[in-house]
Motif scaffolding. Structure first.
Motif, PDB file in Angstrom:
ATOM      1  N   LEU A 150      43.616  21.800 -73.495  1.00 19.18           N
ATOM      2  CA  LEU A 150      42.242  21.489 -73.863  1.00 19.18           C
ATOM      3  C   LEU A 150      41.321  22.550 -73.274  1.00 19.18           C
ATOM      4  O   LEU A 150      41.358  22.813 -72.063  1.00 19.18           O
ATOM      5  CB  LEU A 150      41.850  20.104 -73.327  1.00 19.18           C
ATOM      6  CG  LEU A 150      42.735  18.939 -73.786  1.00 19.18           C
ATOM      7  CD1 LEU A 150      42.318  17.649 -73.083  1.00 19.18           C
ATOM      8  CD2 LEU A 150      42.657  18.759 -75.290  1.00 19.18           C
ATOM      9  N   VAL A 151      40.493  23.177 -74.125  1.00 21.77           N
ATOM     10  CA  VAL A 151      39.623  24.274 -73.697  1.00 21.77           C
ATOM     11  C   VAL A 151      38.169  23.858 -73.873  1.00 21.77           C
ATOM     12  O   VAL A 151      37.779  23.350 -74.926  1.00 21.77           O
ATOM     13  CB  VAL A 151      39.908  25.562 -74.496  1.00 21.77           C
ATOM     14  CG1 VAL A 151      39.030  26.702 -73.986  1.00 21.77           C
ATOM     15  CG2 VAL A 151      41.377  25.950 -74.395  1.00 21.77           C
ATOM     16  N   GLU A 152      37.370  24.110 -72.863  1.00 23.78           N
ATOM     17  CA  GLU A 152      35.950  23.792 -72.888  1.00 23.78           C
ATOM     18  C   GLU A 152      35.167  24.981 -72.308  1.00 23.78           C
ATOM     19  O   GLU A 152      35.416  25.379 -71.177  1.00 23.78           O
ATOM     20  CB  GLU A 152      35.680  22.546 -72.043  1.00 23.78           C
ATOM     21  CG  GLU A 152      34.223  22.108 -71.998  1.00 23.78           C
ATOM     22  CD  GLU A 152      33.682  21.658 -73.333  1.00 23.78           C
ATOM     23  OE1 GLU A 152      32.478  21.814 -73.549  1.00 23.78           O
ATOM     24  OE2 GLU A 152      34.484  21.134 -74.133  1.00 23.78           O
ATOM     25  N   PRO A 153      34.252  25.636 -73.059  1.00 26.95           N
ATOM     26  CA  PRO A 153      33.884  25.377 -74.463  1.00 26.95           C
ATOM     27  C   PRO A 153      35.029  25.692 -75.418  1.00 26.95           C
ATOM     28  O   PRO A 153      36.013  26.286 -75.009  1.00 26.95           O
ATOM     29  CB  PRO A 153      32.694  26.321 -74.699  1.00 26.95           C
ATOM     30  CG  PRO A 153      32.275  26.799 -73.338  1.00 26.95           C
ATOM     31  CD  PRO A 153      33.476  26.755 -72.472  1.00 26.95           C
ATOM     32  N   ALA A 154      34.862  25.289 -76.682  1.00 21.93           N
ATOM     33  CA  ALA A 154      35.914  25.483 -77.683  1.00 21.93           C
ATOM     34  C   ALA A 154      36.231  26.957 -77.842  1.00 21.93           C
ATOM     35  O   ALA A 154      35.404  27.837 -77.567  1.00 21.93           O
ATOM     36  CB  ALA A 154      35.483  24.891 -79.016  1.00 21.93           C
ATOM     37  N   THR A 186      36.926  26.285 -68.942  1.00 21.41           N
ATOM     38  CA  THR A 186      37.913  25.398 -68.315  1.00 21.41           C
ATOM     39  C   THR A 186      39.073  25.170 -69.274  1.00 21.41           C
ATOM     40  O   THR A 186      38.863  24.779 -70.421  1.00 21.41           O
ATOM     41  CB  THR A 186      37.286  24.037 -67.942  1.00 21.41           C
ATOM     42  OG1 THR A 186      36.182  24.258 -67.063  1.00 21.41           O
ATOM     43  CG2 THR A 186      38.301  23.138 -67.268  1.00 21.41           C
ATOM     44  N   VAL A 187      40.268  25.418 -68.791  1.00 21.32           N
ATOM     45  CA  VAL A 187      41.488  25.182 -69.578  1.00 21.32           C
ATOM     46  C   VAL A 187      42.283  24.085 -68.871  1.00 21.32           C
ATOM     47  O   VAL A 187      42.769  24.279 -67.755  1.00 21.32           O
ATOM     48  CB  VAL A 187      42.335  26.457 -69.720  1.00 21.32           C
ATOM     49  CG1 VAL A 187      43.591  26.164 -70.539  1.00 21.32           C
ATOM     50  CG2 VAL A 187      41.529  27.568 -70.358  1.00 21.32           C
ATOM     51  N   LYS A 188      42.373  22.910 -69.498  1.00 17.60           N
ATOM     52  CA  LYS A 188      43.156  21.808 -68.945  1.00 17.60           C
ATOM     53  C   LYS A 188      44.574  21.870 -69.502  1.00 17.60           C
ATOM     54  O   LYS A 188      44.762  21.847 -70.723  1.00 17.60           O
ATOM     55  CB  LYS A 188      42.506  20.467 -69.288  1.00 17.60           C
ATOM     56  CG  LYS A 188      41.161  20.265 -68.609  1.00 17.60           C
ATOM     57  CD  LYS A 188      40.595  18.879 -68.890  1.00 17.60           C
ATOM     58  CE  LYS A 188      39.273  18.682 -68.156  1.00 17.60           C
ATOM     59  NZ  LYS A 188      38.713  17.324 -68.398  1.00 17.60           N
ATOM     60  N   VAL A 189      45.530  21.948 -68.611  1.00 16.97           N
ATOM     61  CA  VAL A 189      46.930  22.109 -69.013  1.00 16.97           C
ATOM     62  C   VAL A 189      47.505  20.763 -69.438  1.00 16.97           C
ATOM     63  O   VAL A 189      47.567  19.820 -68.651  1.00 16.97           O
ATOM     64  CB  VAL A 189      47.765  22.695 -67.857  1.00 16.97           C
ATOM     65  CG1 VAL A 189      49.212  22.902 -68.298  1.00 16.97           C
ATOM     66  CG2 VAL A 189      47.158  24.001 -67.378  1.00 16.97           C
TER      67      VAL A 189
END
Length: 338
Positions: A111-115, A127-130
């Protein structure tokens, strides 16, 4: 990482320096041409003035305005993936390009924020959530069932475990989803029984109990015309302190004049075998209706006080054998029976 950053900064500074030289050269050229035009205008010749005017038009159309979009200035980026944080500069235009330039890996489920397709801004924090998916197999208990079956050899109101129940086991496989190492979802995929459970079977008695008559009532029914002296009934034999013989009348319904049951009835009801005071207990030995029915008393009469003393004694004898003298706690204690 520092070597890569220095290399990229060197390239960016070289591009900026080259652009500055181009801009400076254009500025000098335009300034020079403007001065030349002014000198030409000072000369009074008609032809030269027309040529200068034409030159100014050509220069104005040839020099395009320098917009800010023509120079890609580097942007500071902070990218966090799991517990790792990366800081770098990037000339990318989108978040996805910046992560590629910064060497930050993005998994298919992350999941990446921002897209990823968002425009990159200076000072961007990405932010990259693994997200990881794995399969886990666990052992789970399979609870056993229970069933009942009638047993005509067992007295009514009694139960007995015929087959002992046992729980089984099964192996269950789950798909587990974690985000930054923390479990967020668990979905059951399959389950295989490894040990079958055993159903518990309970036998339920259906046999009607046989009536038990006291010896005192038996002796009174066998001798209707003459009085006899006999030993006490099976119930009176439990009273070792009573050795005198009982004198019974010709009627089966007459109450015993001695013995343990007569003494107990005297304590419980004042010796009144047909008493019904409305307190929920009936007869000489003060049965409640539920106990009377459970012990098979309804085969004699619906309620205890409607049965003969001998019938009440028969049911009481059965109750005492099954549950002891504690069924009459106060009087049995007072009489020394327990």
């Amino acid at each position: 990482m520092a070597r890569m950053l220095n290399s990229r900064l060197s390239k960016i500074f070289a591009q900026v320096a080259a652009m500055a030289l181009v801009v400076g050269g254009l500025a000098v050229f335009v300034f020079t041409q403007a001065n030349g035009t002014g000198t030409a205008e000072a000369q009074p010749t008609d032809g030269s003035a027309q040529n200068a005017e034409a030159l100014d038009i050509e220069l104005a159309s040839a020099v395009a305005p320098l917009g800010s979009t023509q120079v890609d200035l580097p942007k500071a980026v902070t990218a966090q993936r799991g517990d790792a944080t990366e800081q770098f500069v990037s000339t990318a235009t989108t978040v996805e390009e910046a992560l590629e330039q910064g060497g930050v890996t993005v998994g298919a489920n992350d999941l990446v924020e921002p897209a990823l397709d968002s425009a990159l801004t200076d000072g961007a924090k990405i932010t990259v959530k693994v997200v990881e998916k794995s399969e886990v197999t666990e052992t789970r208990t399979v609870e056993h069932d229970s069933t009942e079956e009638d047993d005509s050899s067992l007295e009514k109101g009694k139960t007995k475990v015929k087959t002992e129940g046992k729980d089984g086991e099964e192996e269950v496989t789950f798909e587990v989803t974690t985000v930054d190492g923390v479990e967020t979802e668990r979905e059951e995929i399959s389950a295989t029984v490894t040990t079958e459970p055993v159903t518990e079977v309970v036998s339920v008695g259906t046999k009607e109990p046989e009536p038990q008559q006291s010896s005192s009532s038996s002796s009174s029914s066998s001798s209707s015309s003459s009085s006899s002296s006999s030993s006490s009934s099976s119930s009176s034999s439990a009273d070792s302190s009573s050795s005198s013989s009982e004198s019974s009348s010709a009627s089966q319904a007459s109450a015993p004049t001695s013995g343990v049951w007569q003494r107990l009835a005297q304590c419980e009801s004042g010796g009144n075998w047909s008493i019904n005071t409305g307190n929920g207990y009936y007869g000489g030995l003060q049965f409640n209706p539920n106990t009377w029915a459970a012990m098979g008393g309804t085969q004699y009469a619906p309620l205890p006080h409607q049965a003969t003393p001998a019938e009440q004694i028969a049911v009481a004898t059965k109750l005492q054998a099954a549950a002891g003298w504690g069924q009459w706690p106060h009087c049995s204690s007072q009489l020394g029976l327990r």
